[in-house]
Motif scaffolding. Structure first.
Motif, PDB file in Angstrom:
ATOM      1  N   MET A   1     -20.819  62.090 -64.269  1.00  0.00           N
ATOM      2  CA  MET A   1     -21.354  61.565 -63.020  1.00  0.00           C
ATOM      3  C   MET A   1     -21.295  60.042 -63.069  1.00  0.00           C
ATOM      4  N   PHE A   2     -20.624  59.455 -62.092  1.00  0.00           N
ATOM      5  CA  PHE A   2     -20.523  58.000 -62.045  1.00  0.00           C
ATOM      6  C   PHE A   2     -21.641  57.431 -61.196  1.00  0.00           C
ATOM      7  N   ILE A   3     -22.176  56.305 -61.654  1.00  0.00           N
ATOM      8  CA  ILE A   3     -23.158  55.544 -60.888  1.00  0.00           C
ATOM      9  C   ILE A   3     -22.674  54.104 -60.880  1.00  0.00           C
ATOM     10  N   THR A   4     -23.384  53.240 -60.238  1.00  0.00           N
ATOM     11  CA  THR A   4     -23.005  51.833 -60.265  1.00  0.00           C
ATOM     12  C   THR A   4     -23.896  51.082 -61.243  1.00  0.00           C
ATOM     13  N   ALA A   5     -23.382  49.955 -61.736  1.00  0.00           N
ATOM     14  CA  ALA A   5     -24.079  49.217 -62.793  1.00  0.00           C
ATOM     15  C   ALA A   5     -25.445  48.710 -62.351  1.00  0.00           C
ATOM     16  N   ASP A   6     -25.658  48.541 -61.073  1.00  0.00           N
ATOM     17  CA  ASP A   6     -26.966  48.044 -60.622  1.00  0.00           C
ATOM     18  C   ASP A   6     -28.051  49.113 -60.720  1.00  0.00           C
ATOM     19  N   THR A   7     -27.672  50.360 -61.036  1.00  0.00           N
ATOM     20  CA  THR A   7     -28.665  51.433 -61.148  1.00  0.00           C
ATOM     21  C   THR A   7     -28.854  51.910 -62.594  1.00  0.00           C
ATOM     22  N   ILE A   8     -28.234  51.215 -63.549  1.00  0.00           N
ATOM     23  CA  ILE A   8     -28.408  51.575 -64.959  1.00  0.00           C
ATOM     24  C   ILE A   8     -29.864  51.315 -65.356  1.00  0.00           C
ATOM     25  N   PRO A   9     -30.507  52.269 -66.028  1.00  0.00           N
ATOM     26  CA  PRO A   9     -31.861  52.000 -66.533  1.00  0.00           C
ATOM     27  C   PRO A   9     -31.836  50.889 -67.595  1.00  0.00           C
ATOM     28  N   ILE A  10     -32.903  50.123 -67.666  1.00  0.00           N
ATOM     29  CA  ILE A  10     -32.945  49.003 -68.605  1.00  0.00           C
ATOM     30  C   ILE A  10     -32.790  49.497 -70.038  1.00  0.00           C
ATOM     31  N   PHE A  11     -32.046  48.748 -70.838  1.00  0.00           N
ATOM     32  CA  PHE A  11     -31.694  49.022 -72.234  1.00  0.00           C
ATOM     33  C   PHE A  11     -30.806  50.249 -72.394  1.00  0.00           C
ATOM     34  N   SER A  12     -30.248  50.756 -71.305  1.00  0.00           N
ATOM     35  CA  SER A  12     -29.303  51.870 -71.388  1.00  0.00           C
ATOM     36  C   SER A  12     -27.876  51.336 -71.415  1.00  0.00           C
ATOM     37  N   SER A  13     -27.020  52.069 -72.083  1.00  0.00           N
ATOM     38  CA  SER A  13     -25.614  51.693 -72.172  1.00  0.00           C
ATOM     39  C   SER A  13     -24.782  52.608 -71.289  1.00  0.00           C
ATOM     40  N   SER A  22     -12.529  44.804 -54.143  1.00  0.00           N
ATOM     41  CA  SER A  22     -13.255  43.834 -53.322  1.00  0.00           C
ATOM     42  C   SER A  22     -12.696  42.460 -53.678  1.00  0.00           C
ATOM     43  N   PRO A  23     -13.072  41.440 -52.924  1.00  0.00           N
ATOM     44  CA  PRO A  23     -12.619  40.085 -53.289  1.00  0.00           C
ATOM     45  C   PRO A  23     -13.124  39.638 -54.667  1.00  0.00           C
ATOM     46  N   LEU A  24     -14.178  40.263 -55.187  1.00  0.00           N
ATOM     47  CA  LEU A  24     -14.735  39.880 -56.491  1.00  0.00           C
ATOM     48  C   LEU A  24     -14.146  40.659 -57.657  1.00  0.00           C
ATOM     49  N   LYS A  25     -13.288  41.625 -57.376  1.00  0.00           N
ATOM     50  CA  LYS A  25     -12.758  42.491 -58.446  1.00  0.00           C
ATOM     51  C   LYS A  25     -12.084  41.675 -59.547  1.00  0.00           C
ATOM     52  N   ALA A  45     -34.130  41.023 -63.218  1.00  0.00           N
ATOM     53  CA  ALA A  45     -35.152  40.186 -62.608  1.00  0.00           C
ATOM     54  C   ALA A  45     -35.835  40.952 -61.472  1.00  0.00           C
ATOM     55  N   PRO A  46     -37.095  40.663 -61.227  1.00  0.00           N
ATOM     56  CA  PRO A  46     -37.805  41.376 -60.161  1.00  0.00           C
ATOM     57  C   PRO A  46     -37.272  41.007 -58.783  1.00  0.00           C
ATOM     58  N   MET A  47     -37.574  41.850 -57.831  1.00  0.00           N
ATOM     59  CA  MET A  47     -37.269  41.641 -56.421  1.00  0.00           C
ATOM     60  C   MET A  47     -35.772  41.466 -56.157  1.00  0.00           C
ATOM     61  N   GLY A  48     -34.949  42.272 -56.833  1.00  0.00           N
ATOM     62  CA  GLY A  48     -33.513  42.247 -56.569  1.00  0.00           C
ATOM     63  C   GLY A  48     -32.790  41.043 -57.124  1.00  0.00           C
ATOM     64  N   ALA A  61     -24.828  37.448 -66.679  1.00  0.00           N
ATOM     65  CA  ALA A  61     -25.718  37.734 -65.559  1.00  0.00           C
ATOM     66  C   ALA A  61     -24.898  37.944 -64.298  1.00  0.00           C
ATOM     67  N   LEU A  62     -25.246  38.979 -63.583  1.00  0.00           N
ATOM     68  CA  LEU A  62     -24.597  39.287 -62.305  1.00  0.00           C
ATOM     69  C   LEU A  62     -25.655  39.458 -61.236  1.00  0.00           C
ATOM     70  N   ARG A  63     -25.279  39.114 -60.003  1.00  0.00           N
ATOM     71  CA  ARG A  63     -26.142  39.465 -58.877  1.00  0.00           C
ATOM     72  C   ARG A  63     -26.102  40.985 -58.722  1.00  0.00           C
ATOM     73  N   LYS A  64     -27.144  41.521 -58.132  1.00  0.00           N
ATOM     74  CA  LYS A  64     -27.206  42.973 -57.941  1.00  0.00           C
ATOM     75  C   LYS A  64     -26.024  43.457 -57.092  1.00  0.00           C
ATOM     76  N   THR A  65     -25.631  42.668 -56.111  1.00  0.00           N
ATOM     77  CA  THR A  65     -24.494  43.068 -55.261  1.00  0.00           C
ATOM     78  C   THR A  65     -23.189  43.094 -56.049  1.00  0.00           C
ATOM     79  N   GLU A  66     -23.059  42.191 -57.021  1.00  0.00           N
ATOM     80  CA  GLU A  66     -21.865  42.187 -57.863  1.00  0.00           C
ATOM     81  C   GLU A  66     -21.879  43.404 -58.801  1.00  0.00           C
ATOM     82  N   ALA A  67     -23.054  43.691 -59.374  1.00  0.00           N
ATOM     83  CA  ALA A  67     -23.163  44.837 -60.284  1.00  0.00           C
ATOM     84  C   ALA A  67     -22.886  46.148 -59.553  1.00  0.00           C
ATOM     85  N   SER A  68     -23.159  46.181 -58.259  1.00  0.00           N
ATOM     86  CA  SER A  68     -22.938  47.414 -57.503  1.00  0.00           C
ATOM     87  C   SER A  68     -21.445  47.720 -57.323  1.00  0.00           C
ATOM     88  N   LEU A  69     -20.588  46.786 -57.662  1.00  0.00           N
ATOM     89  CA  LEU A  69     -19.139  47.004 -57.557  1.00  0.00           C
ATOM     90  C   LEU A  69     -18.553  47.660 -58.805  1.00  0.00           C
TER      91      LEU A  69
END
Length: 75
Positions: A1-13, A22-25, A45-48, A61-69
């Motif tokens: 099952m694939f998810i996006t990096a912005d949803t990885i639980p903390i300290f999980s690999s 996307s333009p950021l690829k 970091a808190p609050m997105g 460090a990535l923004r949450k929107t970048e990690a979602s890619l």
């Protein structure tokens, strides 16, 4: 099952399966977010705010929107 990096639980690999077109690829791939690499979420970091990922011996460090890619599979 694939998810996006912005949803990885903390300290999980996860293994990177694909970077969404996307333009950021290219920027993400130049940073080292390549299919087959293992990333670990070190801090969110808190609050997105930015997320810190360990990629090999580097913390990036990535923004949450970048990690979602980045599509990953939890290890």
């Amino acid at each position: 099952m694939f998810i996006t990096a912005d949803t990885i639980p903390i300290f999980s690999s996860a293994i990177i399966r694909e970077v969404t077109n996307s333009p950021l690829k290219i920027n993400l791939m130049e940073l080292g977010f390549l299919p087959g690499k293992v990333i670990t979420l070190q801090h969110s970091a808190p609050m997105g705010g930015p997320m810190a990922f360990k990629l090999e011996e580097t913390i990036l460090a990535l923004r949450k929107t970048e990690a979602s890619l980045i599509q990953v599979e939890i290890l």
